[in-house]
Design a protein around this motif. Structure first.
Motif, PDB file in Angstrom:
ATOM      1  N   ALA A  75     -13.293 -26.216  24.805  1.00  0.00           N
ATOM      2  CA  ALA A  75     -12.492 -26.383  23.584  1.00  0.00           C
ATOM      3  C   ALA A  75     -11.188 -27.130  23.829  1.00  0.00           C
ATOM      4  N   GLY A  76     -11.032 -27.709  25.034  1.00  0.00           N
ATOM      5  CA  GLY A  76      -9.824 -28.475  25.323  1.00  0.00           C
ATOM      6  C   GLY A  76      -8.903 -27.772  26.293  1.00  0.00           C
ATOM      7  N   SER A  77      -7.687 -28.325  26.430  1.00  0.00           N
ATOM      8  CA  SER A  77      -6.766 -27.863  27.474  1.00  0.00           C
ATOM      9  C   SER A  77      -5.649 -26.981  26.936  1.00  0.00           C
ATOM     10  N   THR A  78      -5.793 -26.491  25.713  1.00  0.00           N
ATOM     11  CA  THR A  78      -4.806 -25.554  25.147  1.00  0.00           C
ATOM     12  C   THR A  78      -5.415 -24.158  25.067  1.00  0.00           C
ATOM     13  N   PRO A  79      -4.578 -23.127  24.997  1.00  0.00           N
ATOM     14  CA  PRO A  79      -5.103 -21.753  25.020  1.00  0.00           C
ATOM     15  C   PRO A  79      -6.099 -21.470  23.896  1.00  0.00           C
ATOM     16  N   ALA A  80      -7.174 -20.740  24.249  1.00  0.00           N
ATOM     17  CA  ALA A  80      -8.114 -20.262  23.225  1.00  0.00           C
ATOM     18  C   ALA A  80      -7.506 -19.045  22.523  1.00  0.00           C
ATOM     19  N   ILE A  81      -6.940 -18.121  23.315  1.00  0.00           N
ATOM     20  CA  ILE A  81      -6.233 -16.944  22.787  1.00  0.00           C
ATOM     21  C   ILE A  81      -5.023 -16.694  23.685  1.00  0.00           C
ATOM     22  N   LYS A  82      -3.904 -16.388  23.074  1.00  0.00           N
ATOM     23  CA  LYS A  82      -2.687 -16.108  23.841  1.00  0.00           C
ATOM     24  C   LYS A  82      -2.079 -14.794  23.380  1.00  0.00           C
ATOM     25  N   VAL A  83      -1.949 -13.863  24.313  1.00  0.00           N
ATOM     26  CA  VAL A  83      -1.258 -12.602  24.039  1.00  0.00           C
ATOM     27  C   VAL A  83       0.172 -12.772  24.542  1.00  0.00           C
ATOM     28  N   GLU A  84       1.120 -12.895  23.613  1.00  0.00           N
ATOM     29  CA  GLU A  84       2.489 -13.272  23.955  1.00  0.00           C
ATOM     30  C   GLU A  84       3.218 -12.224  24.800  1.00  0.00           C
TER      31      GLU A  84
END
Length: 462
Positions: A279-288
């Motif tokens: 899905a690319g080079s950015t986060p799929a899910i991010k828990v801050e």
């Protein structure tokens, strides 16, 4: 305060040592010459009647008087119910164990911060040092070296490049493909494939291009931070993917056990990030805000791929369900350490069991299925034990920097600690297996012992 703390550690250790014959099926204590920041099991070599022989990977972090090394040792692992109780309790903290013998030494360019073996071929290992590069070694083909001052560094079989700053700790190998994952001070997560190089490692032939890698070349790798100006030479591979999403140093990374395209990372920004390379080079899910402090370690459950563990400088372990990460809340918050958690790892033997080690010198064994049940402290014999905690290994007297479950020998663990002040050495390596009464149902153990009755009665008659 320091003296008081020292006494409490010694008191805890003395009490632990008196309980060794009761708590352990087997224990080997090995005083190290130099501290080791990482320990990993290698392949099993030989099966005998009462023990097995297995490779063990360690490091030696020296003071500069001799070179830093990657050590390949042979370890004799005693089989269950073989060691006599009086034997396992009689060890000298300042002695080397006869069960651990050095087999080969590789002179490492800089200190070894992390070791990881390739699941498809466990004689191939990756190491992290104070540099942007990941070094790949074929430990069987590498020549044995004598670690004396001024000796030249061993030549890595492959150098993985792509980090812009030092990548010191975050390192993982993929269970399904020969992929390597790393994180560093540049806040990046970097992915490589070493697919075409495994068969040609440690051979003096021209490098070949790896499918999917950007390029391959022979290079002098940069050395950062470690005070070692030597250049590392060898064939190198550039990254398949570089992933941006963290806002501080990436401290640990882990692959999804069932997919080479999915992985996770944690860092000093207190974030847990899931990635999907498709899905690319950015986060799929991010828990801050996965924790209230830096997150040091992460592990992904191989038996239940929905469960992910994190360990933090806030002294806690959190268990997340990836199906519900958008809430940002862990399924369980486990409080059982009095200092920063350094390592978490799921057991290969039981899906609900995992271990955690910390700067408090304790290695805890947990079972999340016991949380909320009355018997969850039975193995620990402590009425005020945290929910889910059923065993405490208190054999180390300072921070337990790493441990590794043995996939070939159920319930057997190797652990290393940096406790050179209390052992007159470089630290302590212990190989241990708790007695099975602690983790198995009593009726199951009694049924097994019943099988031995005819044999025992026969011996008595004779």
């Amino acid at each position: 305060m320091k003296g008081e703390k020292g006494r409490s550690v010694e008191e805890k250790y003395t009490q632990w040592k008196s309980l060794v014959p009761v708590l352990y099926d087997w224990l080997a204590n090995h005083n190290l010459v130099w501290p080791s920041l990482s320990c990993r099991w290698g392949p099993q070599l030989e099966q005998a009647t009462y023990k097995t022989r297995q490779r063990l990977y360690l490091s030696e972090q020296t003071d500069g008087s001799v070179p830093n090394t990657l050590v390949i040792a042979n370890c004799e692992v005693v089989k269950p119910r073989v060691a006599a109780a009086e034997h396992i309790s009689q060890f000298n903290e300042e002695a080397r164990s006869p069960f651990v013998k050095k087999y080969k030494t590789i002179i490492h360019p800089g200190e070894v911060n992390r070791i990881r073996e390739l699941p498809q071929n466990s004689k191939i290992v990756a190491t992290h040092t104070d540099s942007p590069d990941v070094l790949i070694w074929d430990v069987e083909v590498q020549p044995n070296r004598h670690a004396v001052l001024g000796a030249a560094d061993s030549r890595p079989d492959l150098i993985l490049t792509g980090h812009q700053e030092n990548a010191e700790f975050a390192l993982a190998m993929c269970p399904t493909e020969p992929f390597v994952l790393s994180g560093g001070k540049d806040k990046l997560v970097v992915l490589w494939s070493i697919h075409d190089h495994i068969s040609t490692l440690a051979k003096e032939q021209g490098p070949t291009k790896s499918p999917g890698s950007t390029s391959t070349s022979t290079k002098h790798a940069s050395k950062g931070g470690g005070g070692n100006d030597n250049h590392v030479e060898g064939p190198s591979v550039e990254a398949r993917g570089i992933y941006q999403g963290h806002e501080d140093t990436v401290e640990d990374v882990q692959f999804c056990p069932s997919s080479a395209q999915e992985f996770c990372s944690v860092g000093d920004d207190s974030c847990l990030i899931l990635w999907d390379a498709r899905a690319g080079s950015t986060p799929a899910i991010k828990v801050e805000k996965a924790h209230n402090a830096d997150i040091h370690c992460v592990d992904w459950n191989r038996h239940d791929i929905n469960l992910i563990l994190t360990g933090s400088a806030d002294n806690t372990i959190h268990m997340f369900d990836r199906r519900n990460l958008s809430s940002g809340s862990p399924v369980h918050k486990l409080v059982g350490h009095s200092a920063a958690v350094l390592c978490v790892q799921w057991s290969p033997d039981k899906s609900s069991v995992f271990g955690s080690s910390a700067e408090d010198g304790i290695l805890n064994i947990w079972d999340h299925e016991k949380i909320g049940k009355r018997q969850d402290t039975a193995g620990l014999k402590a009425p005020n034990a945290p929910p889910g905690l059923f065993f405490q290994h208190a054999g180390h007297r300072d921070k337990v920097v790493d441990f590794h479950w043995n996939t070939s020998d159920p319930w057997t663990i190797v652990s290393v600690s940096d406790d050179c002040e209390s052992t007159n050495g470089g630290g302590t390596l212990q190989i241990w297996r708790m007695i099975d009464l602690i983790y198995r149902p009593v009726d199951e153990v009694l049924a097994e012992l019943d099988k031995f009755k005819p044999h025992i009665l026969g011996c008595e008659k004779n």
